[in-house]
Design a protein around this motif. Structure first.
Motif, mmCIF file in Angstrom:
data_model
loop_
_atom_site.group_PDB
_atom_site.id
_atom_site.type_symbol
_atom_site.label_atom_id
_atom_site.label_comp_id
_atom_site.label_asym_id
_atom_site.label_seq_id
_atom_site.Cartn_x
_atom_site.Cartn_y
_atom_site.Cartn_z
ATOM 1 N N LYS A 17 0.870 -1.173 0.000
ATOM 2 C CA LYS A 17 0.000 0.000 0.000
ATOM 3 C C LYS A 17 0.906 1.221 0.000
ATOM 4 O O LYS A 17 1.554 1.527 1.004
ATOM 5 C CB LYS A 17 -0.917 -0.006 1.217
ATOM 6 C CG LYS A 17 -1.888 -1.159 1.245
ATOM 7 C CD LYS A 17 -2.825 -1.082 2.425
ATOM 8 C CE LYS A 17 -2.064 -1.316 3.714
ATOM 9 N NZ LYS A 17 -2.930 -1.386 4.896
ATOM 10 N N GLU B 21 2.217 10.608 8.897
ATOM 11 C CA GLU B 21 2.194 9.827 10.140
ATOM 12 C C GLU B 21 0.980 8.915 10.210
ATOM 13 O O GLU B 21 1.087 7.751 10.618
ATOM 14 C CB GLU B 21 2.228 10.760 11.350
ATOM 15 C CG GLU B 21 3.552 11.456 11.536
ATOM 16 C CD GLU B 21 3.517 12.533 12.616
ATOM 17 O OE1 GLU B 21 2.481 12.707 13.294
ATOM 18 O OE2 GLU B 21 4.548 13.207 12.773
ATOM 19 N N ALA B 22 -0.186 9.424 9.797
ATOM 20 C CA ALA B 22 -1.406 8.616 9.845
ATOM 21 C C ALA B 22 -1.300 7.403 8.920
ATOM 22 O O ALA B 22 -1.694 6.290 9.297
ATOM 23 C CB ALA B 22 -2.614 9.477 9.464
ATOM 24 N N PHE B 23 -0.762 7.601 7.722
ATOM 25 C CA PHE B 23 -0.637 6.484 6.785
ATOM 26 C C PHE B 23 0.442 5.494 7.225
ATOM 27 O O PHE B 23 0.271 4.283 7.070
ATOM 28 C CB PHE B 23 -0.394 6.985 5.364
ATOM 29 C CG PHE B 23 -1.656 7.305 4.633
ATOM 30 C CD1 PHE B 23 -2.311 6.334 3.893
ATOM 31 C CD2 PHE B 23 -2.212 8.571 4.696
ATOM 32 C CE1 PHE B 23 -3.485 6.610 3.231
ATOM 33 C CE2 PHE B 23 -3.393 8.862 4.030
ATOM 34 C CZ PHE B 23 -4.040 7.881 3.307
ATOM 35 N N LYS C 189 1.225 4.798 10.291
ATOM 36 C CA LYS C 189 0.617 4.030 11.384
ATOM 37 C C LYS C 189 -0.298 2.928 10.854
ATOM 38 O O LYS C 189 -0.501 1.918 11.527
ATOM 39 C CB LYS C 189 -0.166 4.957 12.319
ATOM 40 C CG LYS C 189 0.719 5.768 13.236
ATOM 41 C CD LYS C 189 -0.090 6.650 14.149
ATOM 42 C CE LYS C 189 0.822 7.513 14.999
ATOM 43 N NZ LYS C 189 0.087 8.454 15.843
ATOM 44 N N LYS C 190 -0.846 3.114 9.665
ATOM 45 C CA LYS C 190 -1.719 2.110 9.045
ATOM 46 C C LYS C 190 -0.934 1.169 8.131
ATOM 47 O O LYS C 190 -1.506 0.458 7.313
ATOM 48 C CB LYS C 190 -2.834 2.795 8.239
ATOM 49 C CG LYS C 190 -3.768 3.635 9.072
ATOM 50 C CD LYS C 190 -4.678 2.766 9.885
ATOM 51 C CE LYS C 190 -5.696 3.634 10.632
ATOM 52 N NZ LYS C 190 -6.578 2.835 11.450
ATOM 53 N N SER C 191 0.390 1.182 8.264
ATOM 54 C CA SER C 191 1.313 0.307 7.520
ATOM 55 C C SER C 191 1.391 0.602 6.024
ATOM 56 O O SER C 191 1.665 -0.298 5.226
ATOM 57 C CB SER C 191 0.947 -1.168 7.754
ATOM 58 O OG SER C 191 1.041 -1.485 9.123
ATOM 59 N N TRP C 192 1.150 1.852 5.630
ATOM 60 C CA TRP C 192 1.348 2.269 4.252
ATOM 61 C C TRP C 192 2.807 2.671 4.063
ATOM 62 O O TRP C 192 3.458 3.136 4.991
ATOM 63 C CB TRP C 192 0.453 3.461 3.919
ATOM 64 C CG TRP C 192 -0.973 3.113 3.658
ATOM 65 C CD1 TRP C 192 -1.866 2.587 4.550
ATOM 66 C CD2 TRP C 192 -1.681 3.278 2.439
ATOM 67 N NE1 TRP C 192 -3.091 2.432 3.953
ATOM 68 C CE2 TRP C 192 -3.006 2.844 2.654
ATOM 69 C CE3 TRP C 192 -1.328 3.764 1.193
ATOM 70 C CZ2 TRP C 192 -3.965 2.874 1.661
ATOM 71 C CZ3 TRP C 192 -2.294 3.798 0.197
ATOM 72 C CH2 TRP C 192 -3.590 3.349 0.423
#
Length: 126
Positions: A5, A22-24, A26-29
């Motif tokens: 991703k 940072e948000a992405f 944290k979602k393993s992107w």
């Protein structure tokens, strides 16, 4: 089909770009961030020259992106958070010069993001 991703963030070094990165992450992107300042949280960060026009820097961006994605991955999302405000206000003596600079930065960065999406985006890329 892309195996990772991946997202491209143009303007990843600014406040909103960093938060998005940072948000992405944290979602393993896998985040490829481009800006005039380094984005420490990105999987890969590319710092642009502040003196060279973006159109002259695109070959370097394309080369770095190609190395990041490899042969099988594509970006699922391309975000443009670059360009925009250069400071000042409506009472400023430099209002019109500043607005021309903002216009140029916003349009150029939008074209850059569109070119990245067309060249490196997966089918259905946002």
């Amino acid at each position: 089909m892309t195996s990772r991703k991946c997202i491209f963030v143009l303007g990843g070094g600014g406040a909103l770009g960093k938060a998005l990165t940072e948000a992405f992450v944290k979602k393993s992107w896998q985040v490829f961030a481009v800006d005039y300042v380094h984005c420490e949280t990105a999987s890969r960060a590319l710092v642009l020259s502040g003196v060279e026009p973006l159109k002259q820097q695109f070959p370097r961006i394309a080369s770095e992106v190609g190395g990041f994605l490899g042969d099988s991955d594509k970006f699922r999302c391309v975000v443009n958070d670059a360009g925009g405000w250069v400071g000042g206000g409506v009472n400023s003596e430099s209002l019109f010069d500043d607005s021309e600079k903002m216009w140029a930065q916003s349009v150029t960065s939008s074209m850059m993001a569109a070119k990245v999406a067309a060249q490196f985006g997966a089918s259905g890329c946002l």
